[in-house]
Design an enzyme around this catalytic site. Structure first.
Site, PDB file in Angstrom:
ATOM      1  N   ASP A 113       0.837  -1.196   0.000  1.00  0.00           N
ATOM      2  CA  ASP A 113       0.000   0.000   0.000  1.00  0.00           C
ATOM      3  C   ASP A 113       0.880   1.257   0.000  1.00  0.00           C
ATOM      4  OD1 ASP A 113      -2.141  -1.719   0.276  1.00  0.00           O
ATOM      5  OD2 ASP A 113      -2.190  -1.524   2.470  1.00  0.00           O
TER       6      ASP A 113
HETATM    7  N1  URA Z   1      -0.996  -6.018   3.822  1.00  0.00           N
HETATM    8  C1  URA Z   1      -1.531  -4.789   3.884  1.00  0.00           C
HETATM    9  O1  URA Z   1      -2.559  -4.573   4.486  1.00  0.00           O
HETATM   10  N2  URA Z   1      -0.877  -3.797   3.240  1.00  0.00           N
HETATM   11  C2  URA Z   1       0.288  -3.952   2.598  1.00  0.00           C
HETATM   12  O2  URA Z   1       0.853  -2.997   2.056  1.00  0.00           O
HETATM   13  C3  URA Z   1       0.835  -5.250   2.557  1.00  0.00           C
HETATM   14  C4  URA Z   1       0.164  -6.266   3.175  1.00  0.00           C
END
Ligand code: URA
Length: 243
Positions: free
Chosen positions: A101
């Site tokens: 993310d």
């Molecule tokens: N899980 C998440 O919630 N976000 C990420 O960036 C990676 C794994």
């Protein structure tokens, strides 16, 4: 592989430039003029442009220490793509093997080898990804073992038809904390799949909330001393585990 892709991979030409060269009739495959960009070619075909034989460039593999407010996409959106950080020729022909993310930091693998990234991402391959997670609510001593068991058994995430695969949750002990102030709320989580926002949704499913997330490891690959924003080529051994 498509002929236009092969030309891009083995020259400095972009996909559009490759198509123009094809149209001009300068490209030959096994001595026959080839104009169709979609023609399928193989490594043992002799492919020439203006009489110069092309040799396929090998695939490329990198590790990047992702900064917050960057995105794991080939297109810039609200935030810039992490690919701007990799200063190599045609960086935007690469893709990310396992996205993070925008607000997540840490280890990102980047390649142009689709089969290799499939081995990293596919839940069937069971490749372990370890995250350091900072939580809004502390995990008390009394609740720890029950929570560890829940993550091991699998959690029901909203909108998913099956439980999450067994995941390993460990609370970070005082000496190993990255943030001294977060004893009882800094944990490590190892998962072998990559559902959308998986780590955040797993903690939401047990009534907690992720306030910071950093990926530390994929398979045996770690960031080591790679500083935030830096990148390097993967070693042969690092590549081999997903080949
Ligand atoms: N899980 C998440 O919630 N976000 C990420 O960036 C990676 C794994």
């Amino acid at each position: 592989m498509r002929l236009d892709k092969f030309i891009c991979k083995s020259t400095e030409l972009t996909r559009n430039e490759a198509k123009k060269v094809l149209k001009s009739g300068e490209v030959r495959v096994n001595n026959e003029v080839a104009k169709n960009p979609a023609m399928q070619v193989h490594e043992n075909n002799v492919i020439t442009i203006d009489g110069q034989q092309l040799s396929a460039r090998g695939s490329r593999y990198y590790i990047l220490h992702k900064l917050a407010d960057t995105i794991c996409s080939n297109v810039d959106e609200v935030y810039p793509s992490v690919l701007h950080g990799i200063e190599v020729d045609k960086a935007f022909d690469l893709h990310i093997a396992g996205r993070l993310d925008a607000d997540t930091t840490g280890l990102v693998l980047v390649t142009d080898d689709g089969r290799w990234s499939h081995n990293v991402i596919s839940p069937k391959k069971q490749c372990e990804k370890t995250y350091r997670v900072w939580l809004r609510n502390e995990i008390d001593d009394d609740n720890l073992s029950a929570l560890v068991a829940q993550f091991d058994t699998g959690l029901q995430l909203q909108g998913e038809s099956s439980l999450t695969r067994p995941a390993l949750l460990t609370r970070v002990e005082k000496d190993d904390l990255v943030d001294e102030a977060s004893y009882r709320s800094e944990v490590l989580l190892t998962i072998t799949e990559g559902k959308y926002h998986q780590v955040k949704r797993m903690f939401a499913a047990v009534g907690n909330r992720v306030v910071g997330l950093h990926r530390e490891q994929i398979g045996t690959i770690t960031l080591g001393d790679l500083a935030p924003g830096e990148w390097r080529e993967l070693t042969e051994n690092e590549i081999a585990q997903f080949s």
